[in-house]
Design a protein around this motif. Sequence first.
Motif, short mmCIF file in Angstrom:
data_model
loop_
_atom_site.label_atom_id
_atom_site.label_comp_id
_atom_site.label_asym_id
_atom_site.label_seq_id
_atom_site.Cartn_x
_atom_site.Cartn_y
_atom_site.Cartn_z
N ALA A 1 -63.74 -20.20 7.15
CA ALA A 1 -63.84 -18.92 7.85
C ALA A 1 -64.52 -17.89 6.96
N ALA A 2 -65.02 -16.84 7.60
CA ALA A 2 -65.43 -15.63 6.89
C ALA A 2 -64.28 -14.63 6.97
N VAL A 3 -64.21 -13.74 6.01
CA VAL A 3 -63.11 -12.79 5.98
C VAL A 3 -63.66 -11.41 5.64
N CYS A 4 -63.20 -10.41 6.41
CA CYS A 4 -63.57 -9.02 6.17
C CYS A 4 -62.37 -8.30 5.56
N PRO A 5 -62.46 -7.84 4.32
CA PRO A 5 -61.33 -7.14 3.71
C PRO A 5 -61.23 -5.68 4.13
N GLY A 6 -62.25 -5.19 4.86
CA GLY A 6 -62.27 -3.77 5.23
C GLY A 6 -62.85 -2.91 4.12
N MET A 7 -62.89 -1.63 4.36
CA MET A 7 -63.40 -0.69 3.36
C MET A 7 -62.48 -0.70 2.14
N ILE A 8 -63.09 -0.69 0.94
CA ILE A 8 -62.33 -0.73 -0.30
C ILE A 8 -62.79 0.41 -1.19
N ASN A 9 -61.86 1.01 -1.90
CA ASN A 9 -62.18 2.09 -2.82
C ASN A 9 -62.71 1.52 -4.12
N THR A 10 -64.03 1.38 -4.18
CA THR A 10 -64.71 0.91 -5.39
C THR A 10 -65.87 1.84 -5.69
N PRO A 11 -66.35 1.87 -6.94
CA PRO A 11 -67.49 2.73 -7.26
C PRO A 11 -68.73 2.43 -6.44
N THR A 12 -68.98 1.16 -6.12
CA THR A 12 -70.17 0.82 -5.33
C THR A 12 -70.05 1.34 -3.91
N SER A 13 -68.89 1.13 -3.28
CA SER A 13 -68.71 1.64 -1.92
C SER A 13 -68.81 3.15 -1.88
N ALA A 14 -68.39 3.81 -2.95
CA ALA A 14 -68.42 5.27 -2.99
C ALA A 14 -69.85 5.82 -3.00
N LEU A 15 -70.82 4.98 -3.34
CA LEU A 15 -72.22 5.41 -3.28
C LEU A 15 -72.68 5.61 -1.84
N TRP A 16 -72.03 4.91 -0.92
CA TRP A 16 -72.44 4.92 0.48
C TRP A 16 -71.51 5.73 1.38
N TRP A 17 -70.21 5.67 1.12
CA TRP A 17 -69.23 6.24 2.03
C TRP A 17 -68.16 7.01 1.26
N ASP A 18 -67.40 7.81 1.99
CA ASP A 18 -66.21 8.45 1.41
C ASP A 18 -65.08 7.43 1.45
N VAL A 19 -64.72 6.91 0.29
CA VAL A 19 -63.68 5.87 0.23
C VAL A 19 -62.42 6.39 -0.46
N SER A 20 -62.29 7.69 -0.52
CA SER A 20 -61.17 8.27 -1.27
C SER A 20 -59.81 7.87 -0.69
N THR A 21 -59.76 7.58 0.60
CA THR A 21 -58.49 7.18 1.21
C THR A 21 -58.44 5.67 1.50
N ALA A 22 -59.45 4.93 1.09
CA ALA A 22 -59.50 3.50 1.36
C ALA A 22 -58.56 2.74 0.42
N PRO A 23 -58.15 1.53 0.80
CA PRO A 23 -57.28 0.73 -0.07
C PRO A 23 -57.94 0.39 -1.39
N THR A 24 -57.13 0.19 -2.40
CA THR A 24 -57.62 -0.31 -3.68
C THR A 24 -57.96 -1.79 -3.53
N PRO A 25 -58.69 -2.37 -4.50
CA PRO A 25 -58.94 -3.82 -4.44
C PRO A 25 -57.66 -4.64 -4.36
N ASP A 26 -56.63 -4.27 -5.10
CA ASP A 26 -55.37 -5.02 -5.04
C ASP A 26 -54.76 -4.97 -3.65
N GLN A 27 -54.83 -3.80 -3.02
CA GLN A 27 -54.28 -3.67 -1.67
C GLN A 27 -55.11 -4.47 -0.66
N ALA A 28 -56.43 -4.38 -0.79
CA ALA A 28 -57.31 -5.10 0.15
C ALA A 28 -57.20 -6.61 -0.01
#
Length: 272
Positions: free
Chosen positions: A215-242
């Motif tokens: 299967a493929a799996v989507c972890p959803g939006m994650i609060n990482t420095p790379t994602s922050a370049l594109w979107w506001d991820v301040s309220t997104a889950p941490t990698p451990d949570q995702a």
Amino acid sequence: MAVALVTGATQGLGLALAHGLARRLGPSGTVYLTGRDANRVAASAEAASRGGVEVRGALFDVADPGAARELAEQIAERHGGIDVVIGNAVMRIGPDDDPRTVIGEYVQVNNHGTTRLLRAFAPLLNDGGKLLVVASSLGTLHHLAPVLHRRFTDPSTLDELDEQVARWRDEVEDRRTGAWPGFVNIPSKIGQIAAVRILAAQRRDADRERGILIAAVCPGMINTPTSALWWDVSTAPTPDQAATAVLDLALNPAEPRHYGELVRHGEVVPFS
């Protein structure tokens, strides 16, 4: 003894997945933590080993055409098979990157790296094994112009899909983008999910009998420095949570409805 492998596991979600597998498998498990930087692989594997599980750091550059096959052969020789494979390696790009200059390496890592992983490790899956590719809900066809859908739905083999993805790469490099979206992550993720679907179609009956999940799996939006370049991820889950939902998919009994699909938090995300 369960054997697991995570690619792209020296940072972010990949590192969280390796740590999570180590915790959940416990002392009887073996986790291969892989990446392409020797120092980071060694440091990450040492940190993940503190819970008692055997965590083996392994150099693995998914962009190397022969690397997946070589690592699969090593694991087969040591263990006979494998129980969990999570393909998480990805080349990250930022808003300021020119797609024409990065698309070659991007496809080599994200797409051809995925198909090579699938070819190399699917034959090694033990009964009840899981082969998961970390993708995204952006990899569904409604994000793509209908005129391009057949590029990803017509191929019936991974080789045919690789040809279509290479054709897209060449069109981007030559500025023949046509109906393609400017955000190259979209066609790339669609290609990853298409690869999972193609492999699953070839193996479905045999895998059902053996309790195997591809299967493929989507972890959803994650609060990482790379994602922050594109979107506001301040309220997104941490990698451990995702990582929690991905680990549940990897370690819980397989559900038939998930086979060959994109799964997000336990639910199927339709491809089309």
